[in-house]
Design a protein around this motif. Structure first.
Motif, mmCIF file in Angstrom:
data_model
loop_
_atom_site.group_PDB
_atom_site.id
_atom_site.type_symbol
_atom_site.label_atom_id
_atom_site.label_comp_id
_atom_site.label_asym_id
_atom_site.label_seq_id
_atom_site.Cartn_x
_atom_site.Cartn_y
_atom_site.Cartn_z
ATOM 1 N N ASN A 415 0.822 -1.212 0.000
ATOM 2 C CA ASN A 415 0.000 0.000 0.000
ATOM 3 C C ASN A 415 0.856 1.263 0.000
ATOM 4 O OD1 ASN A 415 -2.233 -1.634 0.053
ATOM 5 N ND2 ASN A 415 -2.788 -1.205 2.177
ATOM 6 N N LEU A 474 -14.082 2.591 -1.670
ATOM 7 C CA LEU A 474 -12.851 2.526 -2.460
ATOM 8 C C LEU A 474 -12.116 3.860 -2.398
ATOM 9 C CD1 LEU A 474 -14.198 0.734 -5.673
ATOM 10 C CD2 LEU A 474 -13.034 -0.319 -3.718
ATOM 11 N N SER A 476 -9.488 6.114 -4.482
ATOM 12 C CA SER A 476 -8.976 6.243 -5.847
ATOM 13 C C SER A 476 -7.902 7.320 -5.876
ATOM 14 C CB SER A 476 -10.117 6.606 -6.802
ATOM 15 O OG SER A 476 -9.628 6.776 -8.110
ATOM 16 N N TRP A 488 -4.696 4.019 -9.253
ATOM 17 C CA TRP A 488 -4.771 2.896 -8.303
ATOM 18 C C TRP A 488 -6.049 3.044 -7.503
ATOM 19 C CZ3 TRP A 488 -3.210 2.926 -2.717
ATOM 20 C CH2 TRP A 488 -3.095 1.637 -2.182
ATOM 21 N N GLN A 490 -8.142 1.247 -4.288
ATOM 22 C CA GLN A 490 -7.885 0.372 -3.146
ATOM 23 C C GLN A 490 -9.107 0.296 -2.244
ATOM 24 O OE1 GLN A 490 -5.985 2.374 -0.092
ATOM 25 N NE2 GLN A 490 -5.447 0.595 1.160
ATOM 26 N N SER A 491 -9.403 -0.912 -1.782
ATOM 27 C CA SER A 491 -10.394 -1.072 -0.722
ATOM 28 C C SER A 491 -9.835 -0.453 0.554
ATOM 29 C CB SER A 491 -10.696 -2.551 -0.490
ATOM 30 O OG SER A 491 -11.386 -2.745 0.735
ATOM 31 N N PHE A 555 -13.596 -6.949 -6.648
ATOM 32 C CA PHE A 555 -12.854 -6.880 -5.376
ATOM 33 C C PHE A 555 -13.335 -8.044 -4.524
ATOM 34 C CE2 PHE A 555 -12.499 -2.674 -7.061
ATOM 35 C CZ PHE A 555 -11.301 -2.165 -6.567
ATOM 36 N N ASP A 561 -7.190 -4.440 -4.403
ATOM 37 C CA ASP A 561 -6.901 -3.213 -5.136
ATOM 38 C C ASP A 561 -6.530 -3.562 -6.568
ATOM 39 O OD1 ASP A 561 -3.597 -3.020 -5.128
ATOM 40 O OD2 ASP A 561 -4.379 -4.011 -3.363
#
Length: 631
Positions: A415, A474, A476, A488, A490-491, A555, A561
């Motif tokens: 991350n 999410l 962004s 990218w 990502q949760s 997801f 991600d």
């Protein structure tokens, strides 16, 4: 001639020799007459005269003057190389020719009796294919290589020291080799701390010959793997009474023969500054030739030094003076930085140096590194108009419950890397605990996704851009120049802390992200598996308006991600960028598989496509547009 005349002549000769001081005996000896660009050239020579401390440039100051093919002169300090087998040694000069062509070199040697000059020598530098020195890019966000202005985006980890005092290079060969296999290209080393020390006696480096030999070997290792080193010159504990204190063993302590009675006086004591200058001159002379030296770091966490906050103005003045000193001796213009543990009283120093670093750990209530980075990096880049990166991070900086292995699978490595890139960071963020977390848990694979994603990309000009995901769960992030976009998604529950606490994974299908594009431009849209570093799917798209919507895969427990690229046709970048599909079928027989689907032969692919690895991104055969490498 009678005996008295002979005695008079010998006496006169001895007097003249003594009055002349240092003299070069014979020609210069070059390690190669045709060295490669950006490789090490060594010059050895014979010099008469004995000096009580050959490291002291006030006693003997030897410099090499190189006349480049361009007609410009470059001065490089020479240094004393202590013998590994005895008490003797010899002077050497090291140089890295940075342009091809014919160079000329001559040496000067100055002592208390005067200055002597060597006879000149010449060599012809040839193209080597080696990479150049690291510089700042024109946008002041990223780094580039000096030989071709290609992006250098550092990815790797801290590698402060080896616990193996008998064979340090063995540990580093193991760690660097595993990083290299996963696409990393960077380490940070404490060249003054714990079991590595550049001087055991202030101003004299004889006792450090084994440490210096290790650093020679380390540069050879990193050059082999095309890594760079952030070379940390000083460790805070040597000048701290409270944090990791090593003051009692510090050679600068007056009790150990040094000039300081109190560590907080390091910023203002004139003799100490002169000794630091001597050591930095020696460091540059011996190792500055290497393109594996990314930058010189003045201090590790300098705000832990005793009375820093009280003396922050003096510390700032010290850094500015030392910045000028290093550039006086360094003909290659290596970048210079420093680091802090906290964020107080640092702005004036950050403003004076070449790039900015953060050190941050989960103990400081950082449960979500990506969320923190999304504001922390832009805060520094906007304030100082220079690159910023996370120089140290991890779930914890200490032992106890918050140990690094509370993040058992290295989620924070992944991350932090992608969030750093998408925040406009100069590098991918560099974890601590290389020897007791990354290596024993074999977390090197965590560097693969990011390294594959940025490989070959030109990042200069790409800045943080506004994007919008279709779901509030999410995050962004993206960088863009209005035409090309890297993003990218990502949760937000997938953090090192969330995994540790068992929050579970987001299950979501049909998510999208809206990203900037340039109206009327044809794009290759690539969606990447950000962990594996492979293209999940790609499709051509024509931008109408100023944004386009990217469809994301699901997801789930295996995918928290996704990354994506919007690359205009014909632009530079990763080799996965195809040209527009041809209207003529690549084969006479058309199958039903569409663009970027896996295949074994071209007959399986639809018209205009053929089965090829050429742009696949993961080395597998796929139905590919306009390939000339069909099967």
């Amino acid at each position: 001639m009678n005996p008295n005349q002979v005695l008079f002549c010998l006496s006169l000769l001895l007097f003249v020799s003594a009055s002349l001081g240092a003299q070069f005996n014979g020609p210069l000896r070059l390690s190669s007459s045709t060295p490669g660009t950006f490789t090490k050239l060594e010059i050895s020579f014979d010099l008469n005269g004995k000096y009580s401390n050959p490291y002291d440039q006030n006693l003997i100051d030897i410099n090499a003057n190189f006349l480049a093919p361009t007609g410009k002169n470059h001065s490089v300090p020479c240094f004393w190389m202590q013998s590994m087998s005895g008490n003797g040694g010899n002077f050497l000069c090291r140089f890295s020719p940075f342009v091809k062509g014919t160079w000329r070199v001559s040496l000067s040697a100055k002592d208390s009796k005067g200055t002597a000059y060597s006879s000149p020598a010449s060599f012809s530098a040839v193209e080597s294919g080696r990479v150049g020195f690291v510089k700042k890019s024109w946008d002041n966000l990223h780094f580039v290589r000096s030989h071709d202005s290609s992006t250098y985006f550092p990815i790797g980890e801290n590698m402060g020291w080896s616990d193996n005092t008998k064979d340090r290079i063995k540990d580093y060969a193991n760690w660097v080799g595993k990083l290299s296999q996963n696409g990393a290209n960077y380490i940070r080393v404490w060249a003054d701390g714990f079991n590595l020390r550049p001087e055991y006696q202030v101003g004299n480096y004889d006792s450090a010959k084994y440490d210096d030999q290790f650093l020679d070997s380390l540069l050879e290792l990193t050059e082999k793997h095309q890594f760079t080193i952030l070379w940390c010159l000083n460790y805070h504990g040597d000048f701290s009474l409270n944090v990791n204190s090593n003051w009692d063993k510090n050679p600068y302590n007056k009790k150990n023969g040094g000039p300081l009675s109190y560590p907080g006086n390091v910023w203002t004591d004139g003799d100490t500054f002169k000794f630091f200058e001597r050591r930095y001159r020696y460091t540059i002379a011996r190792w500055g030739y290497s393109t594996s030296v990314m930058a010189w770091e003045l201090w590790n966490e300098m705000d832990w030094i005793t009375d820093f906050n009280k003396n922050s103005k003096q510390a700032s003045d010290w850094c500015k003076r030392m910045y000028d000193v290093i550039h006086k001796y360094d003909p290659y213009g290596h970048l210079i930085t420093t680091s802090f543990a906290l964020n107080s009283n640092r702005d004036d120093i950050d403003r004076a140096l070449d790039f900015v670093q953060y050190h941050q750990y989960g103990d400081n209530h950082i449960q979500d590194f990506a969320g923190w980075i999304s504001t922390a990096i832009p805060d520094k880049t906007n304030k100082f108009n220079k690159p910023a990166m996370v120089g140290e991070f991890g779930p914890s900086y200490q032992s106890g419950w918050y140990k690094p292995y509370t993040d058992a699978t290295g989620v924070c490595i992944h991350n932090t890397g992608f969030a750093s890139l998408m925040s406009g960071g100069g590098g991918g963020g560099f974890t601590w605990w290389w020897n007791n977390w990354v290596d024993p848990r074999n977390l090197y694979w965590r560097f693969k996704g990011l390294s594959s994603f940025v490989k070959g990309e030109r990042l200069d000009g790409l800045k943080p851009a506004s994007t919008q995901s279709s779901d509030k769960r999410l995050r962004s992030m993206a960088i863009s120049d209005g035409r090309k976009t890297l993003g990218w998604v990502q949760s937000t529950s997938h953090t090192w802390w969330g995994v540790n606490q068992g929050w579970g994974q987001l299950n979501l299908q049909g998510a999208t992200v809206k990203a900037p594009c340039s109206s009327g431009v044809n794009y290759n849209v690539q969606v990447w598996n950000s962990e594996a570093g492979t293209v999940n799917y790609a499709t051509p798209f024509r931008c109408e308006g100023n944004s386009l919507t990217v469809r994301l895969p699901s997801f789930d427990k295996d995918h928290a991600d996704w990354a994506y690229k919007l690359i205009p046709y014909g632009s530079g970048g990763n080799s996965t960028t195809p040209t527009p599909p041809s209207s003529t079928p690549a084969t006479s027989k058309s199958g039903g598989k569409g663009i970027w689907q896996y295949c074994t032969t071209s007959s399986e692919c639809a018209a205009g496509l053929c089965c090829s690895k050429q742009f696949s991104g993961d080395g597998k055969l796929k139905c590919t547009p306009n390939s000339n490498q069909c099967v």
